[in-house]
Enzyme design. Sequence first.
Site, mmCIF file in Angstrom:
data_model
loop_
_atom_site.group_PDB
_atom_site.id
_atom_site.type_symbol
_atom_site.label_atom_id
_atom_site.label_comp_id
_atom_site.label_asym_id
_atom_site.label_seq_id
_atom_site.Cartn_x
_atom_site.Cartn_y
_atom_site.Cartn_z
ATOM 1 N N TYR A 157 18.380 36.508 40.620
ATOM 2 C CA TYR A 157 18.544 35.757 42.067
ATOM 3 C C TYR A 157 17.251 35.973 43.105
ATOM 4 C CZ TYR A 157 21.525 37.224 45.871
ATOM 5 O OH TYR A 157 22.081 37.813 47.117
ATOM 6 N N LYS A 161 16.806 32.655 45.707
ATOM 7 C CA LYS A 161 17.344 32.908 46.895
ATOM 8 C C LYS A 161 15.090 33.054 47.828
ATOM 9 C CE LYS A 161 21.745 34.022 47.280
ATOM 10 N NZ LYS A 161 22.396 32.967 47.598
HETATM 11 P P1 NAI Z 1 31.232 36.273 46.204
HETATM 12 O O1 NAI Z 1 31.032 36.459 44.824
HETATM 13 O O2 NAI Z 1 32.399 37.352 46.997
HETATM 14 O O3 NAI Z 1 31.808 35.021 46.733
HETATM 15 C C1 NAI Z 1 30.789 33.759 45.797
HETATM 16 C C2 NAI Z 1 31.791 32.493 45.997
HETATM 17 O O4 NAI Z 1 30.464 31.704 45.142
HETATM 18 C C3 NAI Z 1 32.950 32.167 45.604
HETATM 19 O O5 NAI Z 1 33.972 31.718 46.409
HETATM 20 C C4 NAI Z 1 33.186 31.668 43.977
HETATM 21 O O6 NAI Z 1 34.210 30.584 44.297
HETATM 22 C C5 NAI Z 1 32.079 30.823 44.517
HETATM 23 N N1 NAI Z 1 31.438 30.051 43.149
HETATM 24 C C6 NAI Z 1 30.507 31.375 42.315
HETATM 25 N N2 NAI Z 1 29.878 30.327 41.315
HETATM 26 C C7 NAI Z 1 29.541 29.096 41.908
HETATM 27 C C8 NAI Z 1 29.279 28.191 41.588
HETATM 28 N N3 NAI Z 1 28.970 27.624 40.022
HETATM 29 N N4 NAI Z 1 29.978 26.979 42.209
HETATM 30 C C9 NAI Z 1 30.647 26.481 43.529
HETATM 31 N N5 NAI Z 1 30.872 28.033 43.824
HETATM 32 C C10 NAI Z 1 30.854 29.152 43.193
HETATM 33 O O7 NAI Z 1 29.903 36.458 47.223
HETATM 34 P P2 NAI Z 1 29.550 36.961 48.768
HETATM 35 O O8 NAI Z 1 28.971 37.912 48.866
HETATM 36 O O9 NAI Z 1 31.325 36.228 49.689
HETATM 37 O O10 NAI Z 1 28.459 35.858 48.801
HETATM 38 C C11 NAI Z 1 28.578 34.841 49.419
HETATM 39 C C12 NAI Z 1 26.502 34.471 49.284
HETATM 40 O O11 NAI Z 1 26.140 35.354 49.679
HETATM 41 C C13 NAI Z 1 25.769 33.990 48.178
HETATM 42 O O12 NAI Z 1 24.776 33.314 47.833
HETATM 43 C C14 NAI Z 1 25.479 35.450 48.150
HETATM 44 O O13 NAI Z 1 24.367 35.790 47.602
HETATM 45 C C15 NAI Z 1 24.930 35.777 49.375
HETATM 46 N N6 NAI Z 1 24.857 37.186 49.820
HETATM 47 C C16 NAI Z 1 25.802 38.115 49.978
HETATM 48 C C17 NAI Z 1 25.684 39.221 50.589
HETATM 49 C C18 NAI Z 1 26.643 40.061 50.954
HETATM 50 O O14 NAI Z 1 26.182 41.239 50.262
HETATM 51 N N7 NAI Z 1 27.484 40.302 50.259
HETATM 52 C C19 NAI Z 1 23.807 39.594 50.577
HETATM 53 C C20 NAI Z 1 23.465 38.679 50.847
HETATM 54 C C21 NAI Z 1 23.804 37.299 50.594
#
Ligand code: NAI
Length: 249
Positions: A157, A161
């Site tokens: 990861y 990133k």
């Molecule tokens: P989440 O797990 O709630 O949602 C992830 C989304 O990505 C979902 O809509 C899923 O369908 C989609 N997804 C997964 N694999 C995919 C693929 N192969 N093709 C297309 N779509 C795909 O994630 P969250 O927490 O909302 O995170 C969103 C972004 O923010 C991510 O990139 C994550 O790494 C980043 N992030 C999140 C943090 C957090 O605290 N939640 C902290 C830092 C970064």
Amino acid sequence: MIMDFKNKNILVTGASRGIGKRIAEAFALQGANVLLNASRESDHFKAALAEFDKAGYSCAGYACDVANTAAVKEMFAFAAEKFGSVDILVNNAGITRDMLLMKMSEDEWDMVLDVNLKGVFNCSKACIRPMMKKRWGRIINISSIIGIIGNAGQVNYAASKAGMIGFSKSVAKEVGKRGITCNVVAPGFIESDMTAALSDELKVKYLESIPVNRFGRASDVAKAVLFLAGDDASFITGQVLNVDGGMVM
Ligand code: NAI
């Protein structure tokens, strides 16, 4: 601050829930045409699309794996047909497959790098030519503070990133003359399905390290993305904006 996204076409990857959904909604509320992407036609995705339709937003959905180059090309063709070429791309789709390096499988490494980094390459490449023609565009990549500081159990990861940051700075240098900016938003601890899976013990530990003394909200990230997407941010490119309550500075 001018925040007019009417007639702008936005594609947000991973928009079925969490941060991506909130970003898509924030643009839709400003009158943009929004294409929501998710990996598959999940219940979450269908519910999000139904919710957006009910709210009367100008939106459409397209499920595909961002790591699949051919499928991504088709998604951008769909977007062009539906709304016109993509003006603002938000690469938000991301996954984790946490494991200590000595136990991490090749699959766990490949999956995370494919979705989080190759997905950014696929989607950015698919929209860059039309943006260059229009002489306007915004690419905003959702990285993580883990890409800056690293984290035990997340070599895949963190590498993905961190890779997004080098990618974004290079794109910024390639296309800056054409009115296109490329920036990174690096969220810290944001309440979402991804972080809900963490243990209470770990959550308490994280809170102690956040100067503003709260966890972030998806809307905190969305506001930063909207700022970078607007005309008022036209002199900001190749930057990493941490949205983390001061956790990393
Ligand atoms: P989440 O797990 O709630 O949602 C992830 C989304 O990505 C979902 O809509 C899923 O369908 C989609 N997804 C997964 N694999 C995919 C693929 N192969 N093709 C297309 N779509 C795909 O994630 P969250 O927490 O909302 O995170 C969103 C972004 O923010 C991510 O990139 C994550 O790494 C980043 N992030 C999140 C943090 C957090 O605290 N939640 C902290 C830092 C970064």
